[in-house]
Each structure stands twice: as structure tokens, then as C-alpha cells.
Enzyme design. Structure first.
Site, PDB file in Angstrom:
ATOM      1  N   ASP A  33       0.871  -1.184   0.000  1.00 42.79           N
ATOM      2  CA  ASP A  33       0.000   0.000   0.000  1.00 42.79           C
ATOM      3  C   ASP A  33       0.903   1.227   0.000  1.00 42.79           C
ATOM      4  O   ASP A  33       1.684   1.436   0.940  1.00 42.79           O
ATOM      5  CB  ASP A  33      -0.906  -0.021   1.247  1.00 42.79           C
ATOM      6  CG  ASP A  33      -1.856   1.172   1.278  1.00 42.79           C
ATOM      7  OD1 ASP A  33      -1.773   2.049   0.394  1.00 42.79           O
ATOM      8  OD2 ASP A  33      -2.683   1.227   2.208  1.00 42.79           O
ATOM      9  N   ASP A 128      -3.428   2.222  -5.571  1.00 38.20           N
ATOM     10  CA  ASP A 128      -2.089   2.164  -4.954  1.00 38.20           C
ATOM     11  C   ASP A 128      -1.883   0.928  -4.078  1.00 38.20           C
ATOM     12  O   ASP A 128      -1.042   0.928  -3.202  1.00 38.20           O
ATOM     13  CB  ASP A 128      -1.818   3.435  -4.142  1.00 38.20           C
ATOM     14  CG  ASP A 128      -2.525   3.443  -2.796  1.00 38.20           C
ATOM     15  OD1 ASP A 128      -3.604   2.829  -2.687  1.00 38.20           O
ATOM     16  OD2 ASP A 128      -1.986   4.052  -1.863  1.00 38.20           O
ATOM     17  N   GLU A 129      -2.692  -0.090  -4.317  1.00 39.31           N
ATOM     18  CA  GLU A 129      -2.548  -1.310  -3.506  1.00 39.31           C
ATOM     19  C   GLU A 129      -2.524  -2.535  -4.401  1.00 39.31           C
ATOM     20  O   GLU A 129      -3.198  -2.573  -5.430  1.00 39.31           O
ATOM     21  CB  GLU A 129      -3.743  -1.491  -2.568  1.00 39.31           C
ATOM     22  CG  GLU A 129      -3.815  -0.518  -1.430  1.00 39.31           C
ATOM     23  CD  GLU A 129      -5.089  -0.732  -0.632  1.00 39.31           C
ATOM     24  OE1 GLU A 129      -5.266  -1.831  -0.071  1.00 39.31           O
ATOM     25  OE2 GLU A 129      -5.911   0.194  -0.582  1.00 39.31           O
TER      26      GLU A 129
HETATM   27  P1  TTP Z   1      -5.237   5.183   0.326  1.00 45.10           P
HETATM   28  O1  TTP Z   1      -4.220   4.095   0.123  1.00 45.10           O
HETATM   29  O2  TTP Z   1      -6.466   4.873   1.104  1.00 45.10           O
HETATM   30  O3  TTP Z   1      -4.552   6.412   1.067  1.00 45.10           O
HETATM   31  P2  TTP Z   1      -3.105   7.025   0.884  1.00 45.10           P
HETATM   32  O4  TTP Z   1      -2.251   6.212  -0.016  1.00 45.10           O
HETATM   33  O5  TTP Z   1      -3.245   8.456   0.487  1.00 45.10           O
HETATM   34  O6  TTP Z   1      -2.551   7.013   2.356  1.00 45.10           O
HETATM   35  P3  TTP Z   1      -2.035   5.772   3.197  1.00 45.10           P
HETATM   36  O7  TTP Z   1      -0.604   6.054   3.470  1.00 45.10           O
HETATM   37  O8  TTP Z   1      -2.863   5.800   4.429  1.00 45.10           O
HETATM   38  O9  TTP Z   1      -2.245   4.531   2.378  1.00 45.10           O
HETATM   39  O10 TTP Z   1      -5.688   5.736  -1.067  1.00 45.10           O
HETATM   40  C1  TTP Z   1      -4.790   5.831  -2.165  1.00 45.10           C
HETATM   41  C2  TTP Z   1      -5.093   7.061  -2.969  1.00 45.10           C
HETATM   42  O11 TTP Z   1      -6.429   6.992  -3.450  1.00 45.10           O
HETATM   43  C3  TTP Z   1      -5.012   8.334  -2.150  1.00 45.10           C
HETATM   44  O12 TTP Z   1      -3.710   8.899  -2.186  1.00 45.10           O
HETATM   45  C4  TTP Z   1      -6.024   9.209  -2.787  1.00 45.10           C
HETATM   46  C5  TTP Z   1      -6.996   8.289  -3.453  1.00 45.10           C
HETATM   47  N1  TTP Z   1      -8.286   8.269  -2.739  1.00 45.10           N
HETATM   48  C6  TTP Z   1      -9.418   8.758  -3.372  1.00 45.10           C
HETATM   49  O13 TTP Z   1      -9.341   9.223  -4.516  1.00 45.10           O
HETATM   50  N2  TTP Z   1     -10.614   8.738  -2.706  1.00 45.10           N
HETATM   51  C7  TTP Z   1     -10.720   8.260  -1.438  1.00 45.10           C
HETATM   52  O14 TTP Z   1     -11.823   8.268  -0.867  1.00 45.10           O
HETATM   53  C8  TTP Z   1      -9.551   7.747  -0.800  1.00 45.10           C
HETATM   54  C9  TTP Z   1      -9.621   7.218   0.609  1.00 45.10           C
HETATM   55  C10 TTP Z   1      -8.354   7.775  -1.478  1.00 45.10           C
HETATM   56 MG    MG Z   2      -2.086   4.120   0.236  1.00 46.86          MG
END
Ligand code: TTP
Ligand code: MG
Length: 433
Positions: A33, A128-129
Site C-alpha cells: 500500500d 495504490d494497492e
Molecule cells: P489510500 O491508500 O487509502 O490512502 P493514501 O495512499 O493516500 O494514504 P495511506 O498512506 O494511508 O495509504 O488511497 C490511495 C489514494 O487513493 C489516495 O492517495 C487518494 C486516493 N483516494 C481517493 O481518490 N478517494 C478516497 O476516498 C480515498 C480514501 C483515497
Molecule cells: Mg495508500
């Protein structure tokens, strides 16, 4: 370039390294992630932002919400979903940027490509996962710790972004692990250590356990992962339906470890229905009745084509034509209209209940579809409960009656109202997928 590993992460990693003993061939999944993904891409491309609070979503003090914030901004209490007004108050000197989707999608594609060096089975899970099947791969890198570290280092070297990695016996445990030492963490949870590591954590640590499931569990006196693990399945099933036994399996680390690649997902489409109302609707009962009807129709199509899916998306178009969709993952693959409906109702409550704006169109779709028993296989625990077996008999009977006498002769009671209205309005639902 060196990966910026932090001291506290190194402690977690040292612990992880010690607990590596496992039987060869035991199922193993790695979950990646990316950290603060959109914000991290912006920081990478604008080095002057480094060390500053970066918030992606839009200008501060405008309508709209934070899409993500980097970890510096999170220290000010800013998180995804917060209004930009609130964010502006908490961090007036932050750097506020609009989302630039194309750039993130491109980086996401590069990431997935990189990950394919590490396993023949990579399942992109979100932008991103990803899950990687690590069974049989870790030995090539000299062990689990080295394997996870190699994934992180390669991402850093090639993309200049940090990622958190979790390794565990199932997808869910690996995903929980990747979230435990963010950012830039590497966490390994072995089967034998699940309870030691997660026992005291709140049940909400389990992906998919939102506020309503947590409340339902709390009402049974279940607050922690360990308490959930000890609760007999029949109690969970009585309170939570199909999700109950799945949750129980998650606590045992045997909730599914099958990593499904894009190639194995030949049916990367969705099945759904949407409905435009003659008059904009503000009545919840009408929306719920229509939603049940749409879920019933979508599930019927899935059964006809023998699909199950695990992503439910709800779409709403409001009177001003603004259109929003929210989606969520089911704990297990399903074609059960009640499971789809219950999930869609939760999404409706998130999306609509905030403002109660008049609704013009409502739609539901199920994606991440596959055919159980096909090459792609089926989750081991998919059809193992009595309730499911009985439901399948009921659905087969309903399908057979409808095949003979027409779609409208049978409906779930909750969806009857909209069927009467639909006939009166003469409106047809639109089929997608
Ligand atoms: P996430 O992996 O949930 O968050 P993140 O990568 O920003 O932070 P973390 O370090 O906690 O993993 O989401 C990945 C990307 O997806 C995030 O950067 C922005 C996008 N996103 C959206 O577009 N809508 C949403 O509701 C969420 C939660 C994320
Ligand atoms: Mg993330």
C-alpha cells in the site's frame, strides 16, 4: 538511492525478521500500500514541497473534501474525507493542490508493472494497492523480510515513492499488516502470531468492518480481535448473516489467500442497473425500494451468467446533475441480492444522508466478477454455509418462475412499491455491463 527507512520501522522489521519460521508451502501473501499516494507523487515531482504539509483535493476553504494528505499534514489532524474548510482551519499554511488523476494512474500502472518482478501472481486491488502471492517466492530472496524489503527498495529506486508492506497467511492479514507501521513499514504476521500481534486490536482493524458492523459486534460484547476469534460462528451468523462466519475466518488467518491476476480476470466488467426517476426523489423509502429492486435485478443477471463479484458500487445523480459514486469491497464474493443490497444501503447512507439532496438517478453495480469453478477458481469458503445453500435453492426457484411467467411475477416485498411506480411511470431501468 537509499530507501529512507526510519528507526521505529527498523525495530518492527527486526521483530518481523525474528518471527519468520514457517513450513515451506504454507500460503503466504504480500500486500503493498503506497504511502499518502497522491500527495507523495506531488511531493516527488515538486521537491520544494518536501517537508511541508501537502493536501490534495482542492483549494483550501472551498467546497469539496480532502482526497489525501501527506504525513506532515496528518500531524495537523487532516485526513481523507475532511472538508477543505475544516482542513483550511487546521492547517492554514498547508499546500493545497487539486487532484491530477492522469499522473496518479500512470504511476499506478508503473507500480503494478514493477511488482510483477516479484511474483507471477499480482492482483491490483486499488490505485495504490496490490496483493502478491508470495508462496514459493520468498526463498528466492532469502526470506520474508528480504523479500518485503526488496519490494520496498525497488519501488523507491524506480518510482521515488515509499510503500508500506505487509506479509501474512491470508490477504486480509497481509492487508492489516501493511497498515500497522505506516509510512514505509514492513510488517510480517505469521499464522502462529496472529493473536499475539492483533488480539488486543479493535475489531475495526479488519478491512471492511465499518461503523455499523463494529456497532453490531459491540452489541454482542465483542470489541477486540481476540474476542471476535473466540465467539462461536453461529452467534456471529445470527447477528451479522453471511459476514459473520467470514469475520471469524479472518481471525484464524484462513479467510482466503488466492491472488487473482488481471489475466485470470477475463471478465473485468461490472453488472448493474440504474434507474432515472420521473420526478426527483427525496423520500428514503422510495430510494430504498428502488435500490432493492435494482439489486434483485443485478443479482438475477449474475446468477443467469453464473458470476459472483466482490465490489459493490452505488451511483447517485442529484437534481443539479452532479453525479457521485461510492464503492466498497464485500468480505467475500457473492451474487446474493441481500448482501448486495445491505452493502448498497450503507453506501447510500454515506453518500446521500449527508445532504438529503433530491435524487434524479440511482444505480448499483457489482464488479470484480468471475465465474466460480472457472480457471480462476473460487474462494474456498464461498458456498459453505447452510443459509447460503438454502438461499441458492430459493433463488433458483425464483429464477425458474420468472423464466416461465415473466420478470414481474415475483419480487422482494421491499421492492414492490417501486415496481408499481415503475409500471405507472413507464420507465425502464438501464442495464450496464
Ligand atoms: P489510500 O491508500 O487509502 O490512502 P493514501 O495512499 O493516500 O494514504 P495511506 O498512506 O494511508 O495509504 O488511497 C490511495 C489514494 O487513493 C489516495 O492517495 C487518494 C486516493 N483516494 C481517493 O481518490 N478517494 C478516497 O476516498 C480515498 C480514501 C483515497
Ligand atoms: Mg495508500
Amino acid at each position: 538511492m537509499l530507501n529512507p527507512v526510519m528507526a521505529d520501522k527498523m525495530r518492527a522489521q527486526a521483530g518481523a525478521r525474528r518471527s519468520e519460521q514457517r513450513e515451506p508451502g504454507d500460503p503466504l501473501v504480500l500486500h503493498v500500500d503506497m504511502d499518502a499516494f497522491f500527495a507523495a507523487v506531488e511531493e516527488r515531482d515538486n521537491p520544494e514541497l518536501h517537508g511541508k504539509p501537502v493536501i490534495v483535493g482542492g483549494e483550501k476553504n472551498t467546497r469539496g473534501v480532502v482526497t489525501t494528505a501527506n504525513y506532515v499534514a496528518r500531524n495537523y489532524g487532516i485526513h481523507a474525507g475532511m472538508s477543505l474548510f475544516e482542513a483550511g482551519k487546521r492547517c492554514p499554511h498547508g499546500i493545497y493542490l487539486r487532484s491530477r488523476g492522469g499522473k496518479y494512474s500512470w504511476t499506478s500502472l508503473q507500480l503494478m508493472e514493477l511488482l510483477r518482478q516479484f511474483s507471477p501472481k499480482v492482483e491490483p486491488y486499488s490505485v495504490d494497492e496490490a496483493f502478491l502471492s508470495a508462496t514459493g517466492c520468498v526463498q528466492l530472496w532469502g526470506g520474508m523480510y528480504e523479500y518485503g524489503k526488496a519490494v520496498q527498495d525497488t519501488i523507491w529506486e524506480k518510482l521515488h515513492l515509499t510503500a508500506s508492506v505487509g506479509i501474512g497467511p491470508s490477504k486480509t492479514i497481509a492487508k492489516i499488516a501493511s497498515g500497522m507501521n505506516k509510512p514505509n513499514g514492513l510488517t510480517i504476521i505469521m499464522q502462529k502470531d496472529i493473536m499475539k500481534v492483533l488480539g488486543d486490536s479493535p475489531v475495526s482493524i479488519i478491512p471492511g468492518v465499518g461503523k455499523s458492523t463494529e456497532k453490531a459486534l459491540n452489541s454482542l460484547g465483542i470489541y477486540t480481535f481476540a474476542q471476535l476469534a473466540k465467539t462461536p460462528q453461529y452467534i456471529l451468523r445470527a447477528r451479522l448473516g453471511i459476514a459473520g462466519p467470514s469475520l471469524s475466518k479472518i481471525t484464524k488467518g484462513n479467510s482466503g489467500n488466492r491472488v487473482v491476476t488481471m489475466e485470470e480476470r477475463p471478465d473485468d466488467k461490472s453488472m448493474g442497473h440504474e434507474h432515472t426517476f420521473m420526478e426527483n426523489v427525496t423520500c428514503e423509502r422510495t430510494l430504498l425500494a428502488r435500490l432493492l429492486h435494482l439489486c434483485d435485478k443485478a443479482a438475477r443477471r449474475m446468477r443467469r451468467e453464473k458470476y459472483v463479484g466482490n465490489v459493490v458500487t452505488l451511483k447517485l445523480r442529484f437534481a443539479d446533475f452532479s453525479t457521485f459514486s461510492h464503492q466498497t469491497h464485500l468480505l467475500e464474493f457473492s451474487d446474493d441480492p441481500h448482501v448486495i443490497y445491505t452493502t448498497a444501503v450503507k453506501l447510500l447512507r454515506d453518500l446521500w444522508h449527508e445532504n438529503h439532496k433530491a435524487v434524479r438517478l440511482i444505480g448499483v453495480s457489482i464488479s470484480n466478477l468471475f465465474i466460480p469453478g472457472s480457471e480462476r477458481g473460487v474462494q474456498e469458503n464461498l458456498f459453505d454455509s447452510d443459509i447460503l445453500a438454502r438461499k441458492r435453492v430459493l433463488f433458483a426457484a425464483m429464477d425458474s418462475v420468472r423464466n416461465h411467467y415473466g420478470e414481474d411475477v415475483l419480487a422482494f416485498a421491499g421492492g414492490m412499491e417501486c415496481r408499481r411506480r415503475g409500471r405507472r411511470d413507464g420507465i425502464k431501468d438501464i442495464v450496464d455491463g
